[in-house]
Write an enzyme that holds these catalytic residues in place. Structure first.
Site, short mmCIF file in Angstrom:
data_model
loop_
_atom_site.label_atom_id
_atom_site.label_comp_id
_atom_site.label_asym_id
_atom_site.label_seq_id
_atom_site.Cartn_x
_atom_site.Cartn_y
_atom_site.Cartn_z
N ARG A 64 0.81 -1.23 0.00
CA ARG A 64 0.00 0.00 0.00
C ARG A 64 0.84 1.27 0.00
O ARG A 64 0.35 2.33 -0.39
CB ARG A 64 -0.99 -0.03 1.16
CG ARG A 64 -2.10 -1.04 0.94
CD ARG A 64 -3.00 -1.15 2.14
NE ARG A 64 -2.65 -2.29 2.98
CZ ARG A 64 -2.91 -2.36 4.28
NH1 ARG A 64 -3.47 -1.35 4.90
NH2 ARG A 64 -2.60 -3.43 4.96
N GLU A 101 1.42 -5.65 13.30
CA GLU A 101 0.32 -5.68 14.27
C GLU A 101 -0.24 -7.10 14.36
O GLU A 101 -0.69 -7.54 15.40
CB GLU A 101 -0.76 -4.68 13.83
CG GLU A 101 -1.88 -4.50 14.83
CD GLU A 101 -3.00 -3.62 14.30
OE1 GLU A 101 -2.88 -3.12 13.17
OE2 GLU A 101 -3.98 -3.45 15.02
O1 PRP Z 1 3.08 0.16 11.51
P1 PRP Z 1 2.96 -1.32 11.29
O2 PRP Z 1 2.49 -2.05 12.54
O3 PRP Z 1 4.19 -1.92 10.73
O4 PRP Z 1 1.78 -1.56 10.26
C1 PRP Z 1 1.56 -0.79 9.12
C2 PRP Z 1 1.80 -1.56 7.86
O5 PRP Z 1 0.84 -2.62 7.75
C3 PRP Z 1 0.22 -2.56 6.47
O6 PRP Z 1 0.89 -3.29 5.51
P2 PRP Z 1 0.86 -4.89 5.38
O7 PRP Z 1 2.11 -5.44 5.99
O8 PRP Z 1 -0.45 -5.39 5.90
O9 PRP Z 1 1.03 -5.13 3.84
P3 PRP Z 1 0.24 -4.69 2.52
O10 PRP Z 1 0.48 -3.19 2.34
O11 PRP Z 1 0.92 -5.50 1.47
O12 PRP Z 1 -1.22 -4.99 2.70
C4 PRP Z 1 0.28 -1.09 6.11
O13 PRP Z 1 0.15 -0.88 4.71
C5 PRP Z 1 1.61 -0.68 6.64
O14 PRP Z 1 2.66 -0.94 5.72
N1 ADE Z 2 -5.67 -1.58 11.69
C1 ADE Z 2 -5.16 -1.60 10.46
N2 ADE Z 2 -5.90 -1.23 9.40
C2 ADE Z 2 -5.37 -1.26 8.15
N3 ADE Z 2 -4.12 -1.65 7.88
C3 ADE Z 2 -3.35 -2.03 8.91
N4 ADE Z 2 -2.07 -2.44 8.96
C4 ADE Z 2 -1.76 -2.70 10.23
N5 ADE Z 2 -2.80 -2.44 11.04
C5 ADE Z 2 -3.81 -2.02 10.24
#
Ligand code: PRP
Ligand code: ADE
Length: 181
Positions: A64, A101
């Site tokens: 993302r 998370e």
């Molecule tokens: O601050 P944090 O606890 O590290 O969480 C935030 C991250 O989690 C999500 O990505 P995700 O790893 O779910 O991957 P994606 O973007 O491929 O869905 C979001 O896009 C951030 O990159």
């Molecule tokens: N609560 C949340 N919503 C969307 N993206 C996330 N990535 C990590 N935590 C999230």
């Protein structure tokens, strides 16, 4: 930043309870992107904030972070460097593991994508625990890049990421916050 724009951006983000697992309030940035005005305003606000920052590159994290980092890089006339999940980048990489998370993962960066003297702005859609961007900052600094700023569309302040990134010496900017996670 313009308050009406910030309100429109926040109001465009849908919340999905218990996704991807029980207890998580998922803040869905795809609903913002489906709204052309909210998407445009989010990039415009980031441009306004960072256009005079002297940055040489933007780094965005899979997946993302690409959605906001790449349009911002185009608007600022900067190169975009993707930080990706393992095995996706074709040239030699450095890797860094981190805690999410909801799980563990590893991120990789091309070794030649950042050079000493680069001043890097890190961009992601959302800041939760800060683990993703902590790992991303380590990857950039290990290659000799300077990282002073990180920008997000969404901050989840209850999860502590903002303080974690400030402790790494970063200025943290987000366009909206959601409490109660
Ligand atoms: O601050 P944090 O606890 O590290 O969480 C935030 C991250 O989690 C999500 O990505 P995700 O790893 O779910 O991957 P994606 O973007 O491929 O869905 C979001 O896009 C951030 O990159
Ligand atoms: N609560 C949340 N919503 C969307 N993206 C996330 N990535 C990590 N935590 C999230």
């Amino acid at each position: 930043m313009n308050q009406a724009s910030l309100t429109l951006i926040k109001d465009s983000i849908k919340t999905i309870p218990n996704y991807p697992k029980e207890g998580i309030m998922f803040r869905d940035v795809t609903s913002l992107m489906e709204n052309g005005e909210a998407f445009r305003l989010s990039i415009e606000l980031l441009v306004e904030q960072f256009k005079d920052g002297g940055f040489t590159k933007i780094v965005g994290t899979e997946a993302r972070g690409f959605l906001f980092g790449a349009p911002l890089a185009v608007a600022l006339g900067l190169g975009f460097v993707p930080v990706r999940k393992p095995g996706k980048l074709p040239r030699p990489t450095n890797a860094q593991s981190y805690e999410l998370e909801y799980g563990m993962d590893t991120l990789e960066i091309h070794q030649d994508a950042i050079v000493a003297g680069d001043k890097v702005l890190v961009v992601d859609d959302l800041l939760a625990t800060g683990g993703t961007i902590d790992a991303t900052v380590k990857l950039i600094r290990d290659l000799g890049g300077e990282v002073t700023d990180a920008a997000f569309v969404i901050n989840l302040p209850d999860l502590g990421g903002e303080q974690r990134l400030k402790d790494l010496g970063l200025n943290v900017l987000s366009l909206c916050e959601f409490e109660g996670d």
